[in-house]
Design a protein around this motif. Sequence first.
Motif, mmCIF file in Angstrom:
data_model
loop_
_atom_site.group_PDB
_atom_site.id
_atom_site.type_symbol
_atom_site.label_atom_id
_atom_site.label_comp_id
_atom_site.label_asym_id
_atom_site.label_seq_id
_atom_site.Cartn_x
_atom_site.Cartn_y
_atom_site.Cartn_z
ATOM 1 N N GLN A 36 -35.911 -34.236 22.786
ATOM 2 C CA GLN A 36 -37.072 -34.939 22.242
ATOM 3 C C GLN A 36 -37.059 -34.940 20.719
ATOM 4 O O GLN A 36 -36.489 -34.055 20.074
ATOM 5 C CB GLN A 36 -38.378 -34.359 22.774
ATOM 6 C CG GLN A 36 -38.647 -32.946 22.353
ATOM 7 C CD GLN A 36 -39.882 -32.365 23.040
ATOM 8 O OE1 GLN A 36 -40.019 -31.158 23.125
ATOM 9 N NE2 GLN A 36 -40.782 -33.193 23.537
ATOM 10 N N GLU A 84 -40.923 -31.021 11.746
ATOM 11 C CA GLU A 84 -41.496 -29.774 11.230
ATOM 12 C C GLU A 84 -42.300 -30.090 9.979
ATOM 13 O O GLU A 84 -41.888 -30.929 9.163
ATOM 14 C CB GLU A 84 -40.381 -28.809 10.825
ATOM 15 C CG GLU A 84 -39.842 -27.976 11.944
ATOM 16 C CD GLU A 84 -38.947 -26.879 11.382
ATOM 17 O OE1 GLU A 84 -39.294 -25.709 11.528
ATOM 18 O OE2 GLU A 84 -37.895 -27.210 10.811
ATOM 19 N N PHE A 143 -43.746 -26.810 14.142
ATOM 20 C CA PHE A 143 -42.947 -27.898 14.704
ATOM 21 C C PHE A 143 -43.820 -28.727 15.645
ATOM 22 O O PHE A 143 -44.522 -28.171 16.495
ATOM 23 C CB PHE A 143 -41.754 -27.323 15.480
ATOM 24 C CG PHE A 143 -40.935 -28.359 16.188
ATOM 25 C CD1 PHE A 143 -40.219 -29.306 15.472
ATOM 26 C CD2 PHE A 143 -40.879 -28.393 17.574
ATOM 27 C CE1 PHE A 143 -39.454 -30.270 16.127
ATOM 28 C CE2 PHE A 143 -40.119 -29.354 18.232
ATOM 29 C CZ PHE A 143 -39.406 -30.288 17.507
ATOM 30 N N ILE A 180 -36.282 -33.784 13.305
ATOM 31 C CA ILE A 180 -35.108 -33.343 14.075
ATOM 32 C C ILE A 180 -35.198 -33.851 15.514
ATOM 33 O O ILE A 180 -36.251 -34.342 15.942
ATOM 34 C CB ILE A 180 -34.961 -31.790 14.109
ATOM 35 C CG1 ILE A 180 -36.278 -31.120 14.532
ATOM 36 C CG2 ILE A 180 -34.486 -31.235 12.789
ATOM 37 C CD1 ILE A 180 -36.181 -29.600 14.668
ATOM 38 N N VAL A 186 -34.394 -32.189 19.311
ATOM 39 C CA VAL A 186 -34.050 -30.910 19.940
ATOM 40 C C VAL A 186 -33.894 -31.070 21.450
ATOM 41 O O VAL A 186 -34.504 -31.950 22.062
ATOM 42 C CB VAL A 186 -35.128 -29.839 19.666
ATOM 43 C CG1 VAL A 186 -35.160 -29.449 18.207
ATOM 44 C CG2 VAL A 186 -36.496 -30.320 20.126
ATOM 45 N N SER A 187 -33.097 -30.183 21.994
ATOM 46 C CA SER A 187 -32.924 -30.152 23.438
ATOM 47 C C SER A 187 -34.167 -29.523 24.077
ATOM 48 O O SER A 187 -34.773 -28.630 23.501
ATOM 49 C CB SER A 187 -31.687 -29.312 23.764
ATOM 50 O OG SER A 187 -31.706 -28.968 25.115
ATOM 51 N N THR A 188 -34.520 -30.002 25.270
ATOM 52 C CA THR A 188 -35.670 -29.416 25.954
ATOM 53 C C THR A 188 -35.223 -28.571 27.150
ATOM 54 O O THR A 188 -36.033 -27.961 27.818
ATOM 55 C CB THR A 188 -36.632 -30.504 26.469
ATOM 56 O OG1 THR A 188 -35.878 -31.426 27.255
ATOM 57 C CG2 THR A 188 -37.296 -31.224 25.317
ATOM 58 N N LEU A 230 -29.332 -25.151 24.686
ATOM 59 C CA LEU A 230 -30.460 -24.329 25.143
ATOM 60 C C LEU A 230 -31.764 -25.009 24.736
ATOM 61 O O LEU A 230 -31.751 -25.858 23.832
ATOM 62 C CB LEU A 230 -30.383 -22.945 24.495
ATOM 63 C CG LEU A 230 -29.155 -22.112 24.839
ATOM 64 C CD1 LEU A 230 -29.001 -20.966 23.845
ATOM 65 C CD2 LEU A 230 -29.250 -21.586 26.262
ATOM 66 N N PRO A 231 -32.897 -24.634 25.342
ATOM 67 C CA PRO A 231 -34.155 -25.243 24.870
ATOM 68 C C PRO A 231 -34.324 -24.980 23.371
ATOM 69 O O PRO A 231 -34.201 -23.847 22.920
ATOM 70 C CB PRO A 231 -35.224 -24.496 25.676
ATOM 71 C CG PRO A 231 -34.512 -24.029 26.900
ATOM 72 C CD PRO A 231 -33.111 -23.723 26.489
ATOM 73 N N GLY A 232 -34.531 -26.039 22.626
ATOM 74 C CA GLY A 232 -34.708 -25.890 21.181
ATOM 75 C C GLY A 232 -33.445 -26.099 20.369
ATOM 76 O O GLY A 232 -33.511 -26.153 19.137
ATOM 77 N N THR A 233 -32.284 -26.221 21.033
ATOM 78 C CA THR A 233 -31.048 -26.447 20.268
ATOM 79 C C THR A 233 -31.205 -27.724 19.439
ATOM 80 O O THR A 233 -31.624 -28.772 19.949
ATOM 81 C CB THR A 233 -29.837 -26.599 21.208
ATOM 82 O OG1 THR A 233 -29.629 -25.347 21.857
ATOM 83 C CG2 THR A 233 -28.579 -26.985 20.446
ATOM 84 N N ILE A 234 -30.874 -27.618 18.149
ATOM 85 C CA ILE A 234 -31.024 -28.790 17.267
ATOM 86 C C ILE A 234 -29.827 -29.714 17.474
ATOM 87 O O ILE A 234 -28.676 -29.307 17.303
ATOM 88 C CB ILE A 234 -31.162 -28.343 15.793
ATOM 89 C CG1 ILE A 234 -32.408 -27.442 15.647
ATOM 90 C CG2 ILE A 234 -31.264 -29.552 14.866
ATOM 91 C CD1 ILE A 234 -32.547 -26.769 14.288
#
Lengths: 281, 274
Positions: B59, B63, B74, B104, B106-108, B133-137
């Motif tokens: 998604q 920030e 964020f 940014i 990020v992965s969810t 991972l969840p939050g990976t940029i």
Amino acid sequence: MNTENGKFEKMQDELLASHSARISFLEHFRDHRQEGFGSYFADWGLDQKVEVKAPKEPWNADVFRTHPWDDSMEQDYGLFAPFTRDEMKSAPAWYSIHVKMVEAGTLQSDFFAYGTKAADKVGINRITKVLKENDSAEVEGCARDIMRHMGGIPKVRGRRSAEDCPTAKFYWNYRFAREISNELKSVDARTVYQALYNSSLWRKLVNTLEYQVTVLNNKRILAAFIAFIIEGRETGRIREGTQEKEISRAVALVSPLTSMRQLSMVETQEILALFNKVASS
Amino acid sequence: MNAARNILHQAPLVRKKPESYLKACYAASFDRERFVIRVRHRLSESNLVHQLVKAGKAQYGCEIISPRTFYREFFPVQPEDGVQQVLKIDEADIALDDTILHPIIVSTDEDNIEVCKGHGLHEFFTGKFIEVLPGTILADGGYFGLIHEVGKMFSKYEDSSLPEGTYKLEQVHDPALHFSIGLAPDLHANFENISPEKRQIFLTGILANALEMLGRSCLKEDEIDEEFLEKHPRARKLLESLGENIEAVLDEIKNGGAAKIASHYRTIKMTPQK
């Protein structure tokens, strides 16, 4: 709050440049411990109209210098609720607030004069002694301590109210403690507050948050980081007296994790586990 | 080769210009009106990150960072909002002149993705696994100062020398490039009262005119004037936000497409009056 930085800095410059001005400054703090205190600051660009509520009891010198964890915390923190976060980091804003607090009898003017030496702990004694001896270094030291404790000397030390001013330190420390315990239920606010009150740890922490690793300002990440520090102290990983160095090490360990991943999307407990994992690897 | 040795723990990033990816680009444009910021995310197609977004596994987000007030939060884009985001900042939380925006993607979700050609990455990555991972940029749009770089391209003022109902547009440098809109007193007085739809139509016309002016300034003997763009980063940013690349946008403007581009770009807002 309506303050004027230019005027404020000019008046601080003049005070720092003249011995006789510093003498008058100390005399004012000795002679106007409540009534008439604000008259000295009439041209300092402070907000004269700022309103500060009174606490249940006036603060004594100990409460002002190192606000203990007691039943008045929430109410005392609430005195500053109307102000913005930026104002709570601003020297002229804190001067404006302190002037009102002295005039209302919540504080006494001499409280600001405490020093780090045991003999300088009581402000009025220090001012009296310094004025009597008239040693220029002592006069300057006392004046500078008052200026720092009133809210800071931004032109000399940068925006360091949260470090230099005890009321600002109380405000930010309690704010962090509330937010952190809210994010991480296993850590209570009192533990956080008392852990952060250590002066070298606090100084290093606020510097890191503002100037070095701003990602730690995120509520979840900060909660995990502080829990990581507290656990480190409990397990002996952070030894008494070396907190500043240990915080640097903790920052060096966790900051690479935050550059690749938006950790605010991760549960706080999981962030803490990540920090612990990287510390033990 | 052992599969474990092929895992990349740091995901390749999509940025403003292609780096790890062959062609993929990600950027965001901003528009601010006091404490409300509209963010428009722009991600090119045919790449892994776009595929993850489409599949709901990544998604957009932004920030808001104000180091002076110890503030950093964020804000993810809600799936129903697509690529648009409206951020309402609490005035008490930030110091305006110290606030930075950081868009940014990020992965969810947690995933282990084996890179194939369809992911748009350089050949080096093909066959390797990317650990997400969840939050990976996954994409980084850079950092933008809130008051220095956002929403300052247009300003309006009252010009009493103009006949009723008219306006004029000037490209000015004071010192940064922006467009100044002079409004006749009646238009100026009613500007805030006209309906949002009518105002949007008016501003679309303004933007089309501004793009034509900008197009002329950016082209020197039919070639892109890099010196002008170097000197005026705002112009570069605006043009980059309007299409695939600056060259394509300038081509379209030159061929009479300014109004069409302007009508697709509906987020122009005024800065305070001069």
